[in-house]
Design an enzyme around this catalytic site. Structure first.
Site, short mmCIF file in Angstrom:
data_model
loop_
_atom_site.label_atom_id
_atom_site.label_comp_id
_atom_site.label_asym_id
_atom_site.label_seq_id
_atom_site.Cartn_x
_atom_site.Cartn_y
_atom_site.Cartn_z
N HIS A 9 44.56 60.61 59.75
CA HIS A 9 45.87 61.08 60.22
C HIS A 9 46.70 61.58 59.03
CE1 HIS A 9 50.09 59.94 61.74
NE2 HIS A 9 49.70 60.97 62.48
N ARG A 10 46.95 62.87 58.95
CA ARG A 10 47.63 63.49 57.80
C ARG A 10 46.81 63.27 56.52
NH1 ARG A 10 53.80 61.17 59.05
NH2 ARG A 10 53.59 61.17 61.32
N GLU A 36 43.38 65.13 60.35
CA GLU A 36 44.45 65.67 61.18
C GLU A 36 45.53 66.18 60.26
OE1 GLU A 36 48.29 65.19 63.59
OE2 GLU A 36 47.75 64.39 61.62
N ASP A 38 49.44 68.80 60.14
CA ASP A 38 50.54 69.37 60.93
C ASP A 38 50.94 70.72 60.35
OD1 ASP A 38 51.22 66.85 62.57
OD2 ASP A 38 51.19 66.13 60.51
N HIS A 51 54.48 67.58 57.70
CA HIS A 51 54.74 66.96 58.99
C HIS A 51 56.11 67.32 59.57
CE1 HIS A 51 56.04 63.85 61.86
NE2 HIS A 51 54.78 63.93 62.25
N GLU A 110 47.47 70.21 64.20
CA GLU A 110 48.55 70.01 65.18
C GLU A 110 49.63 71.07 65.00
OE1 GLU A 110 50.65 66.20 65.36
OE2 GLU A 110 52.14 67.15 66.66
N LYS A 112 53.15 72.18 65.28
CA LYS A 112 54.44 71.48 65.39
C LYS A 112 55.49 72.39 66.03
CE LYS A 112 54.07 67.22 63.89
NZ LYS A 112 54.15 66.18 64.91
N ASP A 230 45.58 56.14 59.79
CA ASP A 230 46.19 56.34 58.47
C ASP A 230 45.27 55.84 57.35
OD1 ASP A 230 48.58 57.33 59.48
OD2 ASP A 230 49.50 55.34 59.60
O1 G3P Z 1 47.89 63.76 66.22
C1 G3P Z 1 48.47 62.51 66.42
C2 G3P Z 1 49.75 62.34 65.66
O2 G3P Z 1 49.67 63.05 64.47
C3 G3P Z 1 50.94 62.80 66.42
O3 G3P Z 1 52.14 62.35 65.89
O4 G3P Z 1 54.20 62.51 64.57
O5 G3P Z 1 52.12 61.78 63.46
O6 G3P Z 1 52.41 64.15 64.14
P1 G3P Z 1 52.73 62.72 64.45
CA CA Z 2 50.37 65.06 63.57
#
Ligand code: G3P
Ligand code: CA
Length: 240
Positions: A9-10, A36, A38, A51, A110, A112, A230
């Protein structure tokens, strides 16, 4: 557990600044099969990886991402807010992520577009994916399902993931319309019933954000196809 897709995640934000190249490379080196990230648009229309809509939390800058050109964004420090050890780390463009990561690493991009409207972001992301011949290693997700619809009309074969943090009545209709590849529910709304129903329609399930190895085991037993985490390294070590 090897058939469970581990998605950083990120990147690997427990160990390196989120949404930066060091974070993505660390996730890849420690065994995540996918990262992942953003994306937003800069003032001059470049796809940039960060993000928040605002620069304040993760960089040395202030104000909206969309108010600066890529060159101006590149002058900011995106590492020190995490740790002085990462001073000098830059905000990456999506293009750089593709050129920096090994091809074996998947990308969950993702969009945004749920807070700021970025006209043309969908087409620009598609163009970058195609330039890198990367459709088979990409899932594009968004909380903004209209954005996914725009992308679906541009490229019906692109793998799309519906993001949500509450169960919405039109989930199944939208997933069907978009020919979704996957559903990305918040952990709190992930249930055996949701997993079963998703699979019966042919959709993979990737909950977020799952950082507790015991929870990963529970989710795997319940049938999820992967987890967005994470701390990919800790999850993978605990699974061994
Ligand atoms: O892709 C799942 C998650 O990344 C969504 O929430 O706020 O971390 O971008 P956020
Ligand atoms: Ca995300």
């Amino acid at each position: 557990m090897s058939d469970l897709l581990i998605i950083g995640h990120r990147g690997a934000p427990a160990a390196a600044p989120e949404n930066t190249l060091p974070s993505f490379l660390l996730a890849a080196q420690t065994g995540a099969q996918m990262v992942e990230l953003d994306v937003h648009l800069s003032k001059d229309g470049k796809v940039v990886v960060i993000h928040d809509e605002m620069l304040n939390r993760t960089t040395s800058g202030t104000g909206p991402v969309m108010a600066r050109t890529l060159a101006s964004l590149k002058r900011l420090d995106a590492g020190t807010a995490f740790s002085p050890q990462f001073a000098g780390t830059k905000i990456p463009s999506l293009e750089e992520v593709f050129t920096s990561l090994p091809r074996r690493i998947g990308l969950n991009i993702e969009l945004k577009t749920n807070i700021v409207n970025y006209p043309g972001l969908e087409a620009k992301v598609l163009s970058i994916v195609n330039r890198h011949r990367a459709q088979q290693r990409v899932i594009v997700s968004s909380f903004n399902w209209s954005s996914l619809n725009t992308l679906h009309r541009l490229e019906p074969q692109l793998r799309l993931g519906l993001l949500f943090n509450r169960l919405q009545p039109d989930l199944w209709a939208q997933a069907s319309l978009l020919n979704a590849f996957s559903l990305h529910p918040a952990l709190a709304c992930t249930s055996s019933q949701l997993i079963w129903q998703s699979h019966s329609w042919g959709y993979r399930v990737f909950p977020w954000v799952v950082n507790n190895p015991a929870q990963v085991v529970e989710l795997k037993t319940a049938g999820v196809d992967g987890v967005i985490t994470d701390c990919p390294q800790a999850i993978l070590q605990a699974m061994e």
